[in-house]
Design an enzyme around this catalytic site. Structure first.
Site, PDB file in Angstrom:
ATOM      1  N   LYS A 270      50.011  22.082 111.631  1.00 22.82           N
ATOM      2  CA  LYS A 270      49.131  22.636 110.599  1.00 22.82           C
ATOM      3  C   LYS A 270      48.984  21.587 109.501  1.00 22.82           C
ATOM      4  O   LYS A 270      49.974  21.114 108.950  1.00 22.82           O
ATOM      5  CB  LYS A 270      49.716  23.934 110.025  1.00 22.82           C
ATOM      6  CG  LYS A 270      48.989  24.454 108.772  1.00 22.82           C
ATOM      7  CD  LYS A 270      49.548  25.776 108.259  1.00 22.82           C
ATOM      8  CE  LYS A 270      48.937  26.165 106.911  1.00 22.82           C
ATOM      9  NZ  LYS A 270      49.500  27.386 106.341  1.00 22.82           N
ATOM     10  N   ASP A 275      46.645  24.156  99.917  1.00 18.16           N
ATOM     11  CA  ASP A 275      46.377  25.574 100.152  1.00 18.16           C
ATOM     12  C   ASP A 275      46.375  26.318  98.819  1.00 18.16           C
ATOM     13  O   ASP A 275      47.405  26.745  98.322  1.00 18.16           O
ATOM     14  CB  ASP A 275      47.446  26.161 101.090  1.00 18.16           C
ATOM     15  CG  ASP A 275      47.218  27.654 101.366  1.00 18.16           C
ATOM     16  OD1 ASP A 275      46.136  28.162 101.013  1.00 18.16           O
ATOM     17  OD2 ASP A 275      48.127  28.285 101.940  1.00 18.16           O
ATOM     18  N   LYS A 282      46.084  31.988  95.141  1.00 20.30           N
ATOM     19  CA  LYS A 282      47.523  32.120  94.864  1.00 20.30           C
ATOM     20  C   LYS A 282      47.759  32.151  93.362  1.00 20.30           C
ATOM     21  O   LYS A 282      46.910  31.716  92.580  1.00 20.30           O
ATOM     22  CB  LYS A 282      48.266  30.905  95.455  1.00 20.30           C
ATOM     23  CG  LYS A 282      48.342  30.878  96.960  1.00 20.30           C
ATOM     24  CD  LYS A 282      49.125  29.658  97.426  1.00 20.30           C
ATOM     25  CE  LYS A 282      49.210  29.594  98.938  1.00 20.30           C
ATOM     26  NZ  LYS A 282      49.998  30.680  99.557  1.00 20.30           N
ATOM     27  N   ASP A 293      51.486  21.885 102.476  1.00 18.97           N
ATOM     28  CA  ASP A 293      51.002  22.751 103.551  1.00 18.97           C
ATOM     29  C   ASP A 293      50.471  21.940 104.742  1.00 18.97           C
ATOM     30  O   ASP A 293      50.057  22.517 105.750  1.00 18.97           O
ATOM     31  CB  ASP A 293      49.928  23.709 103.015  1.00 18.97           C
ATOM     32  CG  ASP A 293      49.972  25.065 103.714  1.00 18.97           C
ATOM     33  OD1 ASP A 293      51.009  25.392 104.313  1.00 18.97           O
ATOM     34  OD2 ASP A 293      48.960  25.781 103.672  1.00 18.97           O
ATOM     35  N   ASP A 352      44.139  33.695 102.220  1.00 20.36           N
ATOM     36  CA  ASP A 352      45.363  32.901 102.113  1.00 20.36           C
ATOM     37  C   ASP A 352      46.149  32.875 103.426  1.00 20.36           C
ATOM     38  O   ASP A 352      47.083  32.095 103.584  1.00 20.36           O
ATOM     39  CB  ASP A 352      46.243  33.454 100.980  1.00 20.36           C
ATOM     40  CG  ASP A 352      47.287  32.453 100.515  1.00 20.36           C
ATOM     41  OD1 ASP A 352      47.193  31.273 100.923  1.00 20.36           O
ATOM     42  OD2 ASP A 352      48.172  32.839  99.739  1.00 20.36           O
ATOM     43  N   ARG A 356      46.909  30.526 110.387  1.00 23.18           N
ATOM     44  CA  ARG A 356      46.743  31.120 111.711  1.00 23.18           C
ATOM     45  C   ARG A 356      45.292  31.024 112.186  1.00 23.18           C
ATOM     46  O   ARG A 356      45.027  30.989 113.388  1.00 23.18           O
ATOM     47  CB  ARG A 356      47.229  32.577 111.685  1.00 23.18           C
ATOM     48  CG  ARG A 356      46.469  33.456 110.731  1.00 23.18           C
ATOM     49  CD  ARG A 356      47.207  34.740 110.410  1.00 23.18           C
ATOM     50  NE  ARG A 356      48.272  34.547 109.429  1.00 23.18           N
ATOM     51  CZ  ARG A 356      49.070  35.519 108.997  1.00 23.18           C
ATOM     52  NH1 ARG A 356      48.943  36.723 109.458  1.00 23.18           N
ATOM     53  NH2 ARG A 356      50.001  35.256 108.100  1.00 23.18           N
TER      54      ARG A 356
HETATM   55  N1  BES Z   1      50.988  28.061 103.400  1.00 24.98           N
HETATM   56  C1  BES Z   1      51.238  29.437 103.163  1.00 24.98           C
HETATM   57  C2  BES Z   1      52.666  29.826 103.511  1.00 24.98           C
HETATM   58  C3  BES Z   1      53.732  29.391 102.559  1.00 24.98           C
HETATM   59  C4  BES Z   1      53.919  30.078 101.370  1.00 24.98           C
HETATM   60  C5  BES Z   1      54.580  28.351 102.870  1.00 24.98           C
HETATM   61  C6  BES Z   1      54.935  29.702 100.517  1.00 24.98           C
HETATM   62  C7  BES Z   1      55.594  27.996 102.020  1.00 24.98           C
HETATM   63  C8  BES Z   1      55.770  28.662 100.841  1.00 24.98           C
HETATM   64  C9  BES Z   1      50.332  30.295 104.006  1.00 24.98           C
HETATM   65  O1  BES Z   1      49.070  29.788 104.218  1.00 24.98           O
HETATM   66  C10 BES Z   1      50.154  31.586 103.269  1.00 24.98           C
HETATM   67  O2  BES Z   1      49.625  31.552 102.211  1.00 24.98           O
HETATM   68  N2  BES Z   1      50.638  32.669 103.854  1.00 24.98           N
HETATM   69  C11 BES Z   1      50.570  33.940 103.236  1.00 24.98           C
HETATM   70  C12 BES Z   1      50.218  34.948 104.287  1.00 24.98           C
HETATM   71  C13 BES Z   1      49.903  36.312 103.739  1.00 24.98           C
HETATM   72  C14 BES Z   1      48.610  36.261 102.954  1.00 24.98           C
HETATM   73  C15 BES Z   1      49.809  37.285 104.887  1.00 24.98           C
HETATM   74  C16 BES Z   1      51.926  34.242 102.623  1.00 24.98           C
HETATM   75  O3  BES Z   1      52.946  33.912 103.233  1.00 24.98           O
HETATM   76  O4  BES Z   1      51.953  34.748 101.515  1.00 24.98           O
HETATM   77 ZN    ZN Z   2      48.927  27.723 104.143  1.00 20.38          ZN
HETATM   78 MN    MN Z   3      47.742  30.298 102.624  1.00 22.91          MN
END
Ligand code: BES
Ligand code: ZN
Ligand code: MN
Length: 503
Positions: A270, A275, A282, A293, A352, A356
């Site tokens: 990825k 992000d 966020k 990311d 966010d 995936r």
């Molecule tokens: N890149 C983030 C995941 C992440 C968050 C990695 C914090 C390390 C630290 C990912 O793209 C994301 O934002 N995931 C969301 C998914 C949710 C919206 C279902 C998350 O984990 O909050």
């Molecule tokens: Zn991400």
């Molecule tokens: Mn994200």
């Protein structure tokens, strides 16, 4: 730092520093005992007087020890002999480097690798030492006007062996460790770069450079925005729509197998170079860390360097799936429904959950390689950090054998993973009223529902997903990339090549 094997007996050695251990129970390891005898009990005096009691974080640097030709002797506390294990082994190597960094020694001979570590041989001990030393010396200050003051002059490290039969495995350990460290350094540097420099096209240029350095063995295909569109990789494309930095996928193919037609191992990283969350933006706290990311992509890049330098007899396809997730007038929105490359439709409920969306199209794309194994590496979910913390990465797989192989490589290298389930029960969390699936589940089991989402697209091959959200970088004062899980995956690939020399 250059690493070498030393096969000269301790009394003849003339070096700037000798590093030896001392156990807490006043017991001296073999080399320390030898030094004590040569110096007519000089070393033992410090132990008997209580100056050094051998506890794990203790040490004593001696200069001009009588009858010893070497300038310094560094005594390193190793804790109780009965408790000496892998963890303590790593610690004592790390502690000795911390001290040597602050001396003017340019070289040293290490005897700590003589210490007995249960179930581990000389290859393992030297490789671990090489890795620990290099990572202790890593820093990222190329963007500071004033480079770090610490001027490290230590350039040559020798590992002592007593048995000639250990010479070859020692040399191989150094070679493997050295190349793996290069890959880790390259990956850390990429991940630590700021997101205004490390953009998808920056990673494309880096990938092109890898080809130039490895002519013929590596070929590359760049999938730009137009090609993504032509391939029908709409979910991937959607994520990048809000950004001025165009998405770009680098497909790096390494052909090292004796059998040209052998099925490749596919590694997918990825590569979200920043992000922001997109429209589902966020919170601003620690948002800078979302430059990490793209850690999965940096890991795959580092691994492609490693496999080509080690000339592993494998076919490996490494994919850097890069784009940037930004809000904007053209950005994708919650509520949008997109048709993926697999033709499955996805309702986007949260922009966010972009990782995936990128990965699902890449997972479909790689079917064309008829892969033996597909592994994706992604900073996919904050939920994985909640579940497993920062010590182990999350592992998901549709194949028990593959999951075991990955777990084993993680234990060998202390770059550990823990397997989480992708049971059918979780799938209904992703039900959508308007499309085939939604891109998020409910609040619970977020790391698992993300993996379930991916597994909808991996039915045609053996697959593992490694969620590195908690392990790929450190926050706070030590903020920086860890390069994980390069150690694990390079060990996995060495094992696949029949080159597991750890036992
Ligand atoms: N890149 C983030 C995941 C992440 C968050 C990695 C914090 C390390 C630290 C990912 O793209 C994301 O934002 N995931 C969301 C998914 C949710 C919206 C279902 C998350 O984990 O909050
Ligand atoms: Zn991400
Ligand atoms: Mn994200």
């Amino acid at each position: 730092m250059k690493f070498h094997i030393n096969y000269l007996s301790i009394e003849k050695l003339k070096n700037e520093c000798l590093i030896v251990g001392v156990f807490e129970d006043k017991k001296l390891p073999f080399s320390t005992k030898q030094l004590d005898e040569i110096s007519q009990g000089y070393i033992n005096k410090f132990i008997m007087s209580g100056e050094l009691n051998g506890r794990i974080n203790q040490s004593l640097l001696l200069y001009h020890v009588p009858y010893v030709f070497s300038e310094r002797v560094l005594l390193i506390g190793c804790g109780k002999e009965s408790e000496f294990d892998e963890r303590n082994y790593r610690k004592v190597i790390f502690n000795s480097i911390k001290i040597l960094k602050n001396t003017s020694a340019t070289e040293a001979v290490c005897f700590l690798n003589d210490l007995y570590v249960k179930n581990r041989n000389m290859y393992w001990k030297i490789r671990v030492a090489v890795e620990v030393i290099d990572s202790a010396l890593y820093d990222f200050s190329i963007l500071k006007n004033e480079q770090k003051k610490e001027n490290i002059v230590l350039h040559n490290m020798f590992f002592n062996i007593y048995k000639k039969s250990e010479m070859i495995s020692g040399e191989v350990a150094i070679k493997h460790g050295f190349i793996i460290n290069q890959g880790i350094k390259i990956a850390k540097d990429l991940a630590n770069l700021p997101p205004n420099i490390c953009t998808p096209s920056y990673l494309e240029i880096k990938s092109q450079n890898l080809v130039k350095k490895n002519n013929k063995k590596i070929i590359i295909e760049i999938i730009d925005e137009i090609t993504l569109k032509n391939l029908g990789m709409n979910a991937y494309l959607y994520v990048g729509k809000g950004s001025k930095n165009k998405p770009c996928m680098s497909v790096i193919k390494y052909n090292g197998s004796y059998d040209k037609a052998s099925k490749p191992i596919v590694l997918i990283g990825k590569g979200v170079t920043f992000d922001s969350g997109g429209i589902s933006i966020k919170s601003s706290r620690s948002m800078d860390e979302m430059k990490y990311d793209m850690s999965g992509a940096s890991v795959v890049y580092g691994l492609m360097h490693i496999v080509s330098q080690l000339k592993l007899p494998l076919n490996v396809v490494g994919i850097l799936a890069c784009c940037e997730n930004m809000p904007g007038g053209n950005a994708y929105r919650p509520g949008d429904i997109v048709t993926t490359m697999s033709k499955k439709t996805v309702e986007i409920l949260d922009t966010d959950a972009e990782g995936r969306l990128i990965l699902c199209d890449v997972l479909t794309y790689v079917e064309r390689f008829n892969p033996s194994i597909v592994i994706d590496i992604a900073t996919l979910t904050g939920a994985c950090v909640v579940a497993l913390g920062h010590y182990v990465s999350g592992l998901f797989s549709n194949d028990d054998l593959l999951a075991n192989d990955i777990s084993l490589a993680g234990e060998l290298t202390n770059d550990k993973v823990w397997r989480l389930p992708i049971f059918r029960e979780y799938y209904s969390d992703l039900d959508s009223n308007f499309a085939d699936i939604a891109n998020i589940g409910c609040r619970s089991a977020g790391a698992i529902t993300a993996a379930c989402f991916l597994s909808n697209f991996t039915k045609k091959y053996i697959w593992a997903h490694i969620d590195i959200a908690g392990t790929s970088w450190k926050s706070g004062k030590e903020k920086g990339s860890t390069g994980r899980p390069i150690l694990l995956l390079s060990q996995f690939l060495l094992n696949k090549s029949g080159l597991n020399l750890n036992n």
